[in-house]
Write a protein that holds these residues in place. Sequence first.
Motif, PDB file in Angstrom:
ATOM      1  N   PRO A 463     -20.185 -53.096  12.023  1.00  0.00           N
ATOM      2  CA  PRO A 463     -20.796 -52.524  13.237  1.00  0.00           C
ATOM      3  C   PRO A 463     -19.800 -51.758  14.106  1.00  0.00           C
ATOM      4  CG  PRO A 463     -21.330 -54.864  13.011  1.00  0.00           C
ATOM      5  CD  PRO A 463     -20.317 -54.545  11.984  1.00  0.00           C
ATOM      6  N   LEU A 464     -18.573 -52.256  14.175  1.00  0.00           N
ATOM      7  CA  LEU A 464     -17.555 -51.589  14.980  1.00  0.00           C
ATOM      8  C   LEU A 464     -17.253 -50.203  14.430  1.00  0.00           C
ATOM      9  CD1 LEU A 464     -15.171 -54.655  15.300  1.00  0.00           C
ATOM     10  CD2 LEU A 464     -16.422 -53.617  17.199  1.00  0.00           C
ATOM     11  N   LEU A 465     -17.082 -50.115  13.110  1.00  0.00           N
ATOM     12  CA  LEU A 465     -16.726 -48.848  12.489  1.00  0.00           C
ATOM     13  C   LEU A 465     -17.907 -47.874  12.506  1.00  0.00           C
ATOM     14  CD1 LEU A 465     -14.685 -50.356   9.531  1.00  0.00           C
ATOM     15  CD2 LEU A 465     -13.748 -49.052  11.452  1.00  0.00           C
ATOM     16  N   GLU A 466     -19.122 -48.384  12.341  1.00  0.00           N
ATOM     17  CA  GLU A 466     -20.294 -47.517  12.431  1.00  0.00           C
ATOM     18  C   GLU A 466     -20.402 -46.899  13.824  1.00  0.00           C
ATOM     19  OE1 GLU A 466     -23.330 -49.575   9.164  1.00  0.00           O
ATOM     20  OE2 GLU A 466     -23.362 -50.258  11.271  1.00  0.00           O
ATOM     21  N   ARG A 467     -20.188 -47.703  14.855  1.00  0.00           N
ATOM     22  CA  ARG A 467     -20.237 -47.188  16.225  1.00  0.00           C
ATOM     23  C   ARG A 467     -19.114 -46.183  16.482  1.00  0.00           C
ATOM     24  NH1 ARG A 467     -19.837 -52.154  19.904  1.00  0.00           N
ATOM     25  NH2 ARG A 467     -19.806 -50.550  21.535  1.00  0.00           N
ATOM     26  N   ALA A 468     -17.958 -46.405  15.840  1.00  0.00           N
ATOM     27  CA  ALA A 468     -16.826 -45.491  16.029  1.00  0.00           C
ATOM     28  C   ALA A 468     -17.122 -44.101  15.475  1.00  0.00           C
ATOM     29  CB  ALA A 468     -15.577 -46.058  15.363  1.00  0.00           C
ATOM     30  N   LEU A 469     -18.060 -44.004  14.524  1.00  0.00           N
ATOM     31  CA  LEU A 469     -18.414 -42.718  13.929  1.00  0.00           C
ATOM     32  C   LEU A 469     -19.692 -42.131  14.516  1.00  0.00           C
ATOM     33  CD1 LEU A 469     -17.649 -43.374  10.154  1.00  0.00           C
ATOM     34  CD2 LEU A 469     -16.372 -41.923  11.725  1.00  0.00           C
ATOM     35  N   HIS A 470     -20.290 -42.855  15.440  1.00  0.00           N
ATOM     36  CA  HIS A 470     -21.566 -42.391  15.990  1.00  0.00           C
ATOM     37  C   HIS A 470     -21.330 -41.259  16.975  1.00  0.00           C
ATOM     38  CE1 HIS A 470     -25.461 -42.503  18.071  1.00  0.00           C
ATOM     39  NE2 HIS A 470     -25.922 -43.064  16.967  1.00  0.00           N
ATOM     40  N   PRO A 471     -22.107 -40.178  16.884  1.00  0.00           N
ATOM     41  CA  PRO A 471     -21.952 -39.080  17.850  1.00  0.00           C
ATOM     42  C   PRO A 471     -22.079 -39.593  19.282  1.00  0.00           C
ATOM     43  CG  PRO A 471     -23.422 -38.454  16.061  1.00  0.00           C
ATOM     44  CD  PRO A 471     -23.175 -39.921  15.922  1.00  0.00           C
ATOM     45  N   PRO A 472     -21.326 -39.019  20.236  1.00  0.00           N
ATOM     46  CA  PRO A 472     -20.520 -37.789  20.126  1.00  0.00           C
ATOM     47  C   PRO A 472     -19.076 -38.029  19.727  1.00  0.00           C
ATOM     48  CG  PRO A 472     -20.616 -38.483  22.406  1.00  0.00           C
ATOM     49  CD  PRO A 472     -21.412 -39.484  21.639  1.00  0.00           C
ATOM     50  N   ALA A 473     -18.769 -39.151  19.098  1.00  0.00           N
ATOM     51  CA  ALA A 473     -17.392 -39.435  18.701  1.00  0.00           C
ATOM     52  C   ALA A 473     -16.876 -38.346  17.753  1.00  0.00           C
ATOM     53  CB  ALA A 473     -17.312 -40.793  18.008  1.00  0.00           C
ATOM     54  N   VAL A 474     -15.625 -37.971  17.921  1.00  0.00           N
ATOM     55  CA  VAL A 474     -14.978 -37.037  16.999  1.00  0.00           C
ATOM     56  C   VAL A 474     -14.602 -37.814  15.742  1.00  0.00           C
ATOM     57  CG1 VAL A 474     -12.995 -35.538  16.603  1.00  0.00           C
ATOM     58  CG2 VAL A 474     -14.084 -35.599  18.860  1.00  0.00           C
ATOM     59  N   PRO A 475     -15.134 -37.436  14.573  1.00  0.00           N
ATOM     60  CA  PRO A 475     -14.894 -38.236  13.365  1.00  0.00           C
ATOM     61  C   PRO A 475     -13.440 -38.217  12.946  1.00  0.00           C
ATOM     62  CG  PRO A 475     -15.944 -36.154  12.801  1.00  0.00           C
ATOM     63  CD  PRO A 475     -15.940 -36.231  14.296  1.00  0.00           C
ATOM     64  N   ARG A 476     -12.935 -39.381  12.584  1.00  0.00           N
ATOM     65  CA  ARG A 476     -11.578 -39.500  12.064  1.00  0.00           C
ATOM     66  C   ARG A 476     -11.644 -39.894  10.598  1.00  0.00           C
ATOM     67  NH1 ARG A 476      -7.287 -40.713  16.050  1.00  0.00           N
ATOM     68  NH2 ARG A 476      -8.111 -40.253  18.131  1.00  0.00           N
ATOM     69  N   GLN A 477     -10.809 -39.265   9.808  1.00  0.00           N
ATOM     70  CA  GLN A 477     -10.809 -39.521   8.378  1.00  0.00           C
ATOM     71  C   GLN A 477     -10.571 -40.996   8.082  1.00  0.00           C
ATOM     72  OE1 GLN A 477      -8.651 -36.794   5.636  1.00  0.00           O
ATOM     73  NE2 GLN A 477      -7.421 -38.585   5.135  1.00  0.00           N
ATOM     74  N   ALA A 478      -9.617 -41.596   8.772  1.00  0.00           N
ATOM     75  CA  ALA A 478      -9.289 -42.995   8.511  1.00  0.00           C
ATOM     76  C   ALA A 478     -10.473 -43.913   8.794  1.00  0.00           C
ATOM     77  CB  ALA A 478      -8.089 -43.414   9.355  1.00  0.00           C
ATOM     78  N   THR A 479     -11.290 -43.570   9.794  1.00  0.00           N
ATOM     79  CA  THR A 479     -12.436 -44.420  10.129  1.00  0.00           C
ATOM     80  C   THR A 479     -13.490 -44.352   9.040  1.00  0.00           C
ATOM     81  OG1 THR A 479     -11.981 -43.934  12.453  1.00  0.00           O
ATOM     82  CG2 THR A 479     -14.063 -45.003  11.955  1.00  0.00           C
ATOM     83  N   TYR A 480     -13.735 -43.166   8.486  1.00  0.00           N
ATOM     84  CA  TYR A 480     -14.643 -43.060   7.345  1.00  0.00           C
ATOM     85  C   TYR A 480     -14.171 -43.949   6.186  1.00  0.00           C
ATOM     86  CZ  TYR A 480     -17.321 -39.003   9.087  1.00  0.00           C
ATOM     87  OH  TYR A 480     -18.151 -38.165   9.789  1.00  0.00           O
ATOM     88  N   LEU A 481     -12.894 -43.886   5.894  1.00  0.00           N
ATOM     89  CA  LEU A 481     -12.372 -44.662   4.768  1.00  0.00           C
ATOM     90  C   LEU A 481     -12.436 -46.163   5.043  1.00  0.00           C
ATOM     91  CD1 LEU A 481      -9.301 -42.414   3.859  1.00  0.00           C
ATOM     92  CD2 LEU A 481     -11.450 -42.627   2.599  1.00  0.00           C
ATOM     93  N   ASP A 482     -12.154 -46.555   6.295  1.00  0.00           N
ATOM     94  CA  ASP A 482     -12.262 -47.977   6.641  1.00  0.00           C
ATOM     95  C   ASP A 482     -13.700 -48.464   6.505  1.00  0.00           C
ATOM     96  OD1 ASP A 482      -9.570 -48.200   7.133  1.00  0.00           O
ATOM     97  OD2 ASP A 482      -9.736 -48.053   9.318  1.00  0.00           O
TER      98      ASP A 482
END
Length: 557
Positions: A463-482
């Motif tokens: 849930p933490l990582l999904e929220r970290a990628l939720h708009p309007p967050a700027v996507p980070r490559q490392a977060t996708y991989l995590d």
Amino acid sequence: MRQAHVALLALIALASLRAAPPAATYVGSRVCAACHMDIYRRYSRTAMGRSVTNIDPGAFPTPATVSSDAFHRQYRVVARDGAIYQSETGFDETGRQIFESEAKLEYAVGSGENGVTFLIHRKGFLFEAPLSWYAKTGSWDLSPGYEQADEGFSRPAYASCMVCHTGRSRPVAGGADGQYLDPPFAEAAVGCENCHGPGSLHVAARQRGRAALPDRTIVNPSRLAPRLADNICMLCHQGGGVRVLLPGRDYADVRPGTPLIRTVAFARLVSDRGGVLLEHHAAMESSRCFRATSGRLRCITCHDPHVQPTAAEAAAYYRTRCLSCHKETSCKLTLTARRHSETEDNCIACHMPQQPTGRISHSALTDHTIRARSDEPVGAPSLGPSPAGLPGVELLNAVPGEPEIPLITRLELCGELMPSSPELQAAYLDLLDQAARALPNDPLVLAALGRKALATGQGDPTPLLERALHPPAVPRQATYLDLADAYLRAGRTADEVTVLERAVSAFPYSKLVRKRLILSYIQVKDYPKAHAALVSYVDDFPEDDFMRGLLKKANGG
């Protein structure tokens, strides 16, 4: 009368301790040239004025060939149809050719003082070419870093690099590394407004015939407080350590006359002091000259950005600068002794010698520690205390009176420095705990908490990582991989594939992300997609020997 004159100058100086008003916009150096043609012409001949240019096929010798025995590669440079192309050819151990890729060179980066590196353009992205031109040897050779790893035509032109090499670059906001708008540069070479700020209000005032003093429509670095003036130079002439943009900031927000720390934080480990590569500002602040003047020595004490002396003029030019503070008798060596190693009285040859950069072949930069003797110990830059919660870390662009840098910035700085200093782990975890309480919805905090949960196995990171990628967050490559790792551990392989496909869409030229997607396709037994993705990968990155070998096996070779 004299007192009134001094008071007027003081008022002008104080009024100038600010950036151009926020309403000001950029107009470009050619507009400035209409009134300042003499300065513009002289500046255009300096290294900064030639920092990025379009490719002139006649400026570099072609054809040329460079070989790398370590990687079994051969690189060629050829001129064709009014352009210059570079190619890379790979061979196996028997000498049989296994691939060849070629790209047209679009931009020359560098004035040629040390060398010139070249950029190619590919579907909205800028990448570095594997060969550079080196002035010292007068020849082509591998670009910096290519001696250790063959990156082909896939090393991105990072926004944090191009902000210094160009007048105004146009990276895609929140985009992937190397992704730029079309055209990628609003102004190619470093220009007037890089140091004086956006000029629209200044131009408009002059067009109306107004010439009021003090002029609040433009920045005059010579009238700024020394540290603010040096901040203009520091953006591009202070390397070492790491740089982190403050929340909501971008390099386009940097404004001359405003403390740099309001946009970006420069930090390094105290134990890393003493580097030479682009340590110009910190080195100057560590010098006796800087300390003896109580900080009044500044970059423009010695450098006039509008003028660059030729090699024949340099010794006399900088000697004059030295003698603005020192006397002829300051040097304890006799003239005969001084000229034993130098044909002319050259202060900087002894006290600011050129030193090899180490990381860039065939190149050297001036040592700005300004030592009286080569064995003279240097002091520490006057940077103030370490940022809160970051022991052993110094903020290179600290400005007295400015507030503490934000908690989220300190957390990110610590995370960037931690790989080089594992002892910072405790400080990082403490900052993360503070951030979790103060900024529970910040995407960077969510991503860091998710990574922590992933590493420790304590709690569900998903849930933490999904929220970290939720708009309007700027996507980070490392977060996708995590998040892909979290899905994989939870047995959610379909979701793992989906998030990796999103990652490839956001970062289409990331080798790491694309390799991971290929592996995930294989894990879910979607072999047609795995094969198609592998073919596409090798087409984009033929220099990757491992993946090319994997494709060969997949094809039954």
